[in-house]
Write a protein that holds these residues in place. Structure first.
Motif, PDB file in Angstrom:
ATOM      1  N   LEU A 147       0.821  -1.213   0.000  1.00  0.00           N
ATOM      2  CA  LEU A 147       0.000   0.000   0.000  1.00  0.00           C
ATOM      3  C   LEU A 147       0.855   1.263   0.000  1.00  0.00           C
ATOM      4  N   LEU A 148       2.099   1.131   0.447  1.00  0.00           N
ATOM      5  CA  LEU A 148       3.047   2.244   0.441  1.00  0.00           C
ATOM      6  C   LEU A 148       4.341   1.768  -0.198  1.00  0.00           C
ATOM      7  N   TYR A 149       5.105   2.700  -0.725  1.00  0.00           N
ATOM      8  CA  TYR A 149       6.483   2.377  -1.121  1.00  0.00           C
ATOM      9  C   TYR A 149       7.375   3.476  -0.566  1.00  0.00           C
ATOM     10  N   SER A 150       8.621   3.133  -0.359  1.00  0.00           N
ATOM     11  CA  SER A 150       9.502   4.115   0.270  1.00  0.00           C
ATOM     12  C   SER A 150      10.624   4.539  -0.665  1.00  0.00           C
ATOM     13  N   ILE A 151      11.055   5.777  -0.480  1.00  0.00           N
ATOM     14  CA  ILE A 151      12.219   6.283  -1.212  1.00  0.00           C
ATOM     15  C   ILE A 151      13.109   6.968  -0.187  1.00  0.00           C
ATOM     16  N   GLU A 152      14.400   6.911  -0.424  1.00  0.00           N
ATOM     17  CA  GLU A 152      15.318   7.553   0.510  1.00  0.00           C
ATOM     18  C   GLU A 152      15.818   8.851  -0.087  1.00  0.00           C
ATOM     19  N   LYS A 153      15.777   9.891   0.744  1.00  0.00           N
ATOM     20  CA  LYS A 153      16.276  11.192   0.303  1.00  0.00           C
ATOM     21  C   LYS A 153      17.325  11.650   1.287  1.00  0.00           C
ATOM     22  N   VAL A 154      18.323  12.341   0.786  1.00  0.00           N
ATOM     23  CA  VAL A 154      19.349  12.879   1.680  1.00  0.00           C
ATOM     24  C   VAL A 154      18.982  14.321   2.009  1.00  0.00           C
ATOM     25  N   ILE A 155      18.723  14.560   3.291  1.00  0.00           N
ATOM     26  CA  ILE A 155      18.356  15.896   3.770  1.00  0.00           C
ATOM     27  C   ILE A 155      19.416  16.334   4.781  1.00  0.00           C
ATOM     28  N   ASP A 156      20.099  17.430   4.488  1.00  0.00           N
ATOM     29  CA  ASP A 156      21.175  17.928   5.361  1.00  0.00           C
ATOM     30  C   ASP A 156      22.181  16.828   5.700  1.00  0.00           C
ATOM     31  N   GLY A 157      22.547  16.062   4.719  1.00  0.00           N
ATOM     32  CA  GLY A 157      23.552  15.019   4.915  1.00  0.00           C
ATOM     33  C   GLY A 157      23.045  13.754   5.588  1.00  0.00           C
ATOM     34  N   LYS A 158      21.736  13.740   5.917  1.00  0.00           N
ATOM     35  CA  LYS A 158      21.192  12.542   6.557  1.00  0.00           C
ATOM     36  C   LYS A 158      20.179  11.859   5.638  1.00  0.00           C
ATOM     37  N   VAL A 159      20.200  10.528   5.675  1.00  0.00           N
ATOM     38  CA  VAL A 159      19.256   9.782   4.846  1.00  0.00           C
ATOM     39  C   VAL A 159      17.915   9.716   5.563  1.00  0.00           C
ATOM     40  N   ARG A 160      16.887  10.128   4.866  1.00  0.00           N
ATOM     41  CA  ARG A 160      15.543  10.059   5.450  1.00  0.00           C
ATOM     42  C   ARG A 160      14.649   9.243   4.527  1.00  0.00           C
ATOM     43  N   LYS A 161      13.843   8.380   5.133  1.00  0.00           N
ATOM     44  CA  LYS A 161      12.967   7.506   4.366  1.00  0.00           C
ATOM     45  C   LYS A 161      11.586   8.156   4.233  1.00  0.00           C
ATOM     46  N   TYR A 162      11.164   8.343   3.003  1.00  0.00           N
ATOM     47  CA  TYR A 162       9.841   8.905   2.731  1.00  0.00           C
ATOM     48  C   TYR A 162       8.927   7.824   2.184  1.00  0.00           C
ATOM     49  N   TYR A 163       7.686   7.893   2.595  1.00  0.00           N
ATOM     50  CA  TYR A 163       6.700   6.920   2.113  1.00  0.00           C
ATOM     51  C   TYR A 163       5.662   7.593   1.235  1.00  0.00           C
ATOM     52  N   GLN A 164       5.321   6.919   0.149  1.00  0.00           N
ATOM     53  CA  GLN A 164       4.265   7.398  -0.742  1.00  0.00           C
ATOM     54  C   GLN A 164       3.278   6.268  -0.990  1.00  0.00           C
ATOM     55  N   ILE A 165       2.084   6.663  -1.385  1.00  0.00           N
ATOM     56  CA  ILE A 165       1.027   5.670  -1.576  1.00  0.00           C
ATOM     57  C   ILE A 165       1.173   4.984  -2.943  1.00  0.00           C
ATOM     58  N   THR A 166       0.793   3.732  -3.012  1.00  0.00           N
ATOM     59  CA  THR A 166       0.784   3.008  -4.294  1.00  0.00           C
ATOM     60  C   THR A 166      -0.650   3.042  -4.849  1.00  0.00           C
ATOM     61  N   ALA A 167      -0.820   2.558  -6.057  1.00  0.00           N
ATOM     62  CA  ALA A 167      -2.160   2.524  -6.660  1.00  0.00           C
ATOM     63  C   ALA A 167      -3.091   1.666  -5.792  1.00  0.00           C
ATOM     64  N   GLU A 168      -2.562   0.574  -5.276  1.00  0.00           N
ATOM     65  CA  GLU A 168      -3.364  -0.296  -4.424  1.00  0.00           C
ATOM     66  C   GLU A 168      -3.723   0.423  -3.125  1.00  0.00           C
ATOM     67  N   GLY A 169      -2.772   1.185  -2.611  1.00  0.00           N
ATOM     68  CA  GLY A 169      -3.008   1.967  -1.401  1.00  0.00           C
ATOM     69  C   GLY A 169      -4.128   2.974  -1.607  1.00  0.00           C
ATOM     70  N   GLU A 170      -4.134   3.593  -2.783  1.00  0.00           N
ATOM     71  CA  GLU A 170      -5.179   4.576  -3.091  1.00  0.00           C
ATOM     72  C   GLU A 170      -6.552   3.917  -3.112  1.00  0.00           C
ATOM     73  N   GLU A 171      -6.566   2.700  -3.649  1.00  0.00           N
ATOM     74  CA  GLU A 171      -7.813   1.943  -3.707  1.00  0.00           C
ATOM     75  C   GLU A 171      -8.328   1.640  -2.295  1.00  0.00           C
ATOM     76  N   VAL A 172      -7.411   1.179  -1.448  1.00  0.00           N
ATOM     77  CA  VAL A 172      -7.764   0.865  -0.066  1.00  0.00           C
ATOM     78  C   VAL A 172      -8.238   2.125   0.659  1.00  0.00           C
ATOM     79  N   LEU A 173      -7.521   3.217   0.447  1.00  0.00           N
ATOM     80  CA  LEU A 173      -7.885   4.488   1.088  1.00  0.00           C
ATOM     81  C   LEU A 173      -9.299   4.903   0.677  1.00  0.00           C
ATOM     82  N   LYS A 174      -9.583   4.778  -0.599  1.00  0.00           N
ATOM     83  CA  LYS A 174     -10.899   5.175  -1.109  1.00  0.00           C
ATOM     84  C   LYS A 174     -12.006   4.356  -0.446  1.00  0.00           C
TER      85      LYS A 174
END
Ligand SMILES: [Zn+2]
Length: 101
Positions: free
Chosen positions: A60-87
């Motif tokens: 339902l979610l997928y994660s991407i890692e972004k470097v913010i101020d030299g630190k790795v932070r994990k961000y989560y975004q919704i998948t198509a299936e997640g959107e369906e479940v949310l709806k």
């Protein structure tokens, strides 16, 4: 006993909060924790992170890692299936609130 039932109910609400926000923009753990605390949920990182992991494992979610101020932070975004479940969950929640009022 009462606490156990509430924890289960709130887990559902928390998952809905996460899906709702991850649908609008990428979210990360600490931000989500503060957001939930603003809504009165007392949730620790130790409780919240496994919820994120489960939602990701369930596709339902997928994660991407972004470097913010030299630190790795994990961000989560919704998948198509997640959107369906949310709806679907949102429809049920709205219907329930309507009846509870
Ligand atoms: Zn929220």
């Amino acid at each position: 006993m009462k606490d156990k039932v509430l924890r289960k109910l709130f887990l559902g609400f928390i998952q809905l909060h996460i899906l709702h926000h991850a649908c609008k923009e990428p979210v990360f753990g600490l931000w989500m924790m503060e957001e939930l605390q603003e809504h009165g949920y007392e949730i620790s990182a130790g409780t919240l992170y496994p919820i994120f992991h489960n939602l990701e494992k369930s596709g339902l979610l997928y994660s991407i890692e972004k470097v913010i101020d030299g630190k790795v932070r994990k961000y989560y975004q919704i998948t198509a299936e997640g959107e369906e479940v949310l709806k679907l969950a949102k429809e049920k929640a709205m219907e329930l609130i309507d009846e509870l009022e």
